[in-house]
Design a protein around this motif. Structure first.
Motif, PDB file in Angstrom:
ATOM      1  N   GLN A  27       6.805   5.210   7.996  1.00 20.94           N
ATOM      2  CA  GLN A  27       6.419   5.878   6.632  1.00 20.94           C
ATOM      3  C   GLN A  27       6.892   4.895   5.525  1.00 20.94           C
ATOM      4  O   GLN A  27       6.060   4.547   4.577  1.00 20.94           O
ATOM      5  N   ALA A  28       7.970   4.557   5.596  1.00 20.78           N
ATOM      6  CA  ALA A  28       8.343   3.313   4.737  1.00 20.78           C
ATOM      7  C   ALA A  28       7.425   2.122   4.665  1.00 20.78           C
ATOM      8  O   ALA A  28       7.134   1.705   3.613  1.00 20.78           O
ATOM      9  N   ALA A  29       7.088   1.885   6.060  1.00 23.57           N
ATOM     10  CA  ALA A  29       6.192   0.696   6.127  1.00 23.57           C
ATOM     11  C   ALA A  29       4.954   0.787   5.349  1.00 23.57           C
ATOM     12  O   ALA A  29       4.154   0.013   4.617  1.00 23.57           O
ATOM     13  N   GLU A  30       4.304   2.231   5.391  1.00 24.16           N
ATOM     14  CA  GLU A  30       2.962   2.609   4.799  1.00 24.16           C
ATOM     15  C   GLU A  30       3.085   2.334   3.546  1.00 24.16           C
ATOM     16  O   GLU A  30       2.161   2.032   2.950  1.00 24.16           O
ATOM     17  N   GLU A  31       4.345   3.104   2.869  1.00 27.63           N
ATOM     18  CA  GLU A  31       4.242   2.985   1.369  1.00 27.63           C
ATOM     19  C   GLU A  31       4.546   1.634   0.840  1.00 27.63           C
ATOM     20  O   GLU A  31       3.707   1.516  -0.344  1.00 27.63           O
ATOM     21  N   GLY A  32       5.119   0.638   1.554  1.00 25.69           N
ATOM     22  CA  GLY A  32       5.280  -0.655   0.929  1.00 25.69           C
ATOM     23  C   GLY A  32       3.873  -1.363   1.073  1.00 25.69           C
ATOM     24  O   GLY A  32       3.553  -2.152   0.087  1.00 25.69           O
ATOM     25  N   LEU A  33       3.374  -1.331   2.283  1.00 26.74           N
ATOM     26  CA  LEU A  33       2.039  -2.049   2.414  1.00 26.74           C
ATOM     27  C   LEU A  33       1.012  -1.416   1.438  1.00 26.74           C
ATOM     28  O   LEU A  33       0.154  -2.055   1.074  1.00 26.74           O
ATOM     29  N   SER A  34       0.940   0.035   1.146  1.00 23.10           N
ATOM     30  CA  SER A  34       0.093   0.548   0.195  1.00 23.10           C
ATOM     31  C   SER A  34       0.038  -0.222  -1.123  1.00 23.10           C
ATOM     32  O   SER A  34      -0.840  -0.306  -1.919  1.00 23.10           O
ATOM     33  N   LEU A  35       1.493  -0.219  -1.523  1.00 23.61           N
ATOM     34  CA  LEU A  35       1.543  -0.977  -2.778  1.00 23.61           C
ATOM     35  C   LEU A  35       1.097  -2.374  -2.702  1.00 23.61           C
ATOM     36  O   LEU A  35       0.487  -2.988  -3.635  1.00 23.61           O
ATOM     37  N   ALA A  36       1.257  -3.150  -1.565  1.00 24.71           N
ATOM     38  CA  ALA A  36       0.892  -4.512  -1.546  1.00 24.71           C
ATOM     39  C   ALA A  36      -0.619  -4.535  -1.618  1.00 24.71           C
ATOM     40  O   ALA A  36      -1.414  -5.459  -2.311  1.00 24.71           O
ATOM     41  N   GLU A  37      -1.474  -3.698  -0.991  1.00 23.63           N
ATOM     42  CA  GLU A  37      -2.761  -3.492  -0.988  1.00 23.63           C
ATOM     43  C   GLU A  37      -3.372  -3.224  -2.229  1.00 23.63           C
ATOM     44  O   GLU A  37      -4.468  -3.714  -2.686  1.00 23.63           O
TER      45      GLU A  37
END
Length: 575
Positions: free
Chosen positions: A306-316
């Motif tokens: 879930q933390a990975a999804e949140e950080g990756l969404s910010l990058a995208e």
């Protein structure tokens, strides 16, 4: 003094204006944001007809760019670029505008700006060679690598004839970046090193305006020279801090974080990546795609999906808002690995889309991502895609005889053809370099192939190697997979799991955090601690922020008291 004079100054007060201008020039290297404020006040005091108005406005645009306010620099430069400007003011504005565009990933626009400027330069212009060298950089990042090489070689010849060390250093650095993009790591390091050595003979320090050490550090890392890459990147970060080039800081911190990720120092990698975000979070120009993606990559390996999804969404989201290409290859790679971790078959589609873009065909990026792309292609029944990637990997490894490149090419061959010996050879190549995570993942694939041909003892030894790496970095997702493979071979080793560090208290602190605490209790400042530990002030601040949260304190004084109370015999140390 300038600030005090400005408080009561009336419009047109030349004494206050000159004080503010001189103070801004003095502050520019140490605190560009302060200098920006001083010049903004000076422009408020200028009368519309004051002849200093345009030169001071141009100085303000430069400082806005250096301090990382690229959108503001872009907007103000365009407002000022009107017919009738003095030639030197127009030049300053156009070059700074191109620099801001390049930093924001708009290389095509930067190239147009520099071409419009250089085409009008007189042959005897003293800055001609340097400006043409920088124009070559914009051509390089706009995708015309061969054209950039030809241009930089012309500049290099002219600079050597004229003894222009500044232009020569910028051209050499451009050639180094071109060599990197073409996959010639030896030449990339050679040119980059020569550029920095030449720049030391250039009193105006033209090369310092560009993050030359960032590119050299990347080339050294991708050449497996990790210690030298670390030294060069830290030196570049220090120089950018000293010169007030805040625009460079997120990139240096991110690349240091990438280096520490590769070498398995994940706690320190996280600190550098968070420092990168802190250094660039006030701006929206694409500098944070890489650090956010790398933080997400660590989170995936540690099974914090879930933390990975949140950080990756910010990058995208940042990519969508800025269009910057810096770090996009890592972002797409990370997205594919997250999808794979969730069992989503779209993982292959994401990496195949990346493969179809020119970005992933840059050899260093391909070497990093190629094995995962081949593995997903084989699993997805796409051998022709795996074959194309393997051939590109072989070509890259033949061009640059780097141990990790040879390892990656062997890894791809082994995956594509189920060749256990090629995979074992890949592991052996990785054992020559400090790339434990890649070695461990190759160990898993080699073990699977060895087990399939009855070589179970060799397979088990490789899996034990992988397990040791994963336990050391806290990669619980990888560890579960490796342990499951051991059990599947009928070789259980007990219940193996990552030893979870507590979330609070002294035992939750990493070795670097403990060392920071020890130095704080000795009364050292953040700057002094950074010098002692060879890290930046901002990285020290990041470590301290973690320490405060874990120990439940809010000040250095409380920290020192807690250290004294909890460990009366000695302050915490990393031993």
């Amino acid at each position: 003094m300038a600030a005090h004079l400005a408080v009561g100054a009336a419009p047109g007060d030349q004494e206050a204006i000159q004080w503010l201008r001189r103070a801004a020039q003095d502050a520019a290297r140490r605190a560009p944001s302060v200098a920006v404020g001083l010049l903004e006040r000076a422009t408020e005091l200028l009368r519309p007809t004051d002849p200093a108005r345009d030169p001071i406005a141009a100085e303000l645009v430069v400082l806005l760019a250096w301090s990382g306010r690229l959108d503001d620099a872009d907007t103000k430069a365009r407002q000022l670029l009107v017919p009738g400007l003095p030639a030197d003011v127009e030049r300053t504005l156009r070059v700074t505008l191109a620099e801001a565009m390049l930093a924001r990933g708009r290389a095509g626009d930067a190239l147009q700006e520099m071409e419009a400027l250089t085409q009008r330069l007189p042959e005897d212009d003293p800055d001609r060679a340097r400006l043409l060298a920088f124009a070559g950089w914009t051509r390089l990042f706009a995708g015309d690598v061969q054209g950039a090489v030809a241009q930089e070689n012309e500049v290099l010849a002219a600079a050597e004839r004229e003894g222009d060390e500044g232009a020569r250093s910028v051209a050499l650095c451009g050639l180094g970046i071109a060599s990197y993009l073409l996959g010639d790591m030896e030449q990339a390091v050679e040119f980059g090193t020569a550029a920095i050595r030449t720049a030391e003979q250039d009193p105006p320090h033209h090369l310092d305006r560009y993050p030359a050490r960032l590119f050299l550090g990347q080339a050294l890392q991708d050449s497996d020279h990790m210690a030298e890459a670390d030294r060069v990147l830290r030196d570049g970060l220090r120089r950018s801090e000293e010169l007030g080039l805040a625009v460079h800081l997120p990139f240096y911190h991110a690349q240091l974080g990438a280096l520490r990720f590769v070498t398995g120092e994940w706690d320190d990698a996280v600190a550098e990546l968070e420092a990168a975000i802190q250094a660039g979070e006030d701006q929206q120009w694409g500098a944070l795609i890489l650090p956010r993606s790398l933080l997400a990559l660590v989170a995936i390996h540690r099974n914090h999906l879930q933390a990975a999804e949140e950080g990756l969404s910010l990058a995208e989201r940042e990519l969508a808002e800025t269009g910057s290409a810096y770090g996009v290859d890592v972002m797409r790679w990370t997205r594919a690995l997250l999808l794979e971790a969730r069992g989503d078959i779209q993982a292959l589609t994401v990496l195949e889309t990346a493969w179809a873009s020119p970005l992933l065909k840059v050899p260093p990026q391909l070497v990093r991502i190629g094995p995962d792309l081949v593995r997903l292609a084989v699993a997805g029944g796409r051998p022709e895609l795996g074959q194309a990637v393997m051939e590109a990997m072989n070509e890259a490894a033949a061009r640059s005889p780097v141990a990790s490149w040879r390892a990656a090419a062997l890894w791809c061959r082994g995956l594509l053809h189920g060749d256990a010996d090629a995979l074992v050879e890949a592991v052996s190549a990785y054992q020559q370099v400090p790339r434990p995570i890649q070695r461990a993942r190759a160990c898993e694939d080699a073990a699977s192939a060895l087990s399939g041909v009855g070589r179970r003892e060799e397979a088990a030894a490789l899996l034990e190697d992988a397990v040791g790496v994963y336990e050391g970095v806290g990669a619980s997702l990888n560890l579960s997979r490796a342990v499951a493979a051991l059990r599947g071979m009928g070789m259980p080793r007990g219940r193996r799991r990552v030893r979870q560090r507590p979330l609070r208290g002294w035992e939750s602190l990493t070795p670097t955090e403990l060392e920071v605490v020890r130095l704080v209790t000795q009364g050292l400042t953040n700057v002094e601690i950074g010098r002692r530990l060879f890290i930046s002030r901002r990285t020290v601040e990041t470590h301290l922020s973690h320490v405060f949260g874990k120990l439940g304190v809010s000040s250095r004084g409380q920290l020192a008291a807690e250290a004294s109370r909890t460990r009366p015999e000695r302050p915490p140390s990393s031993s």
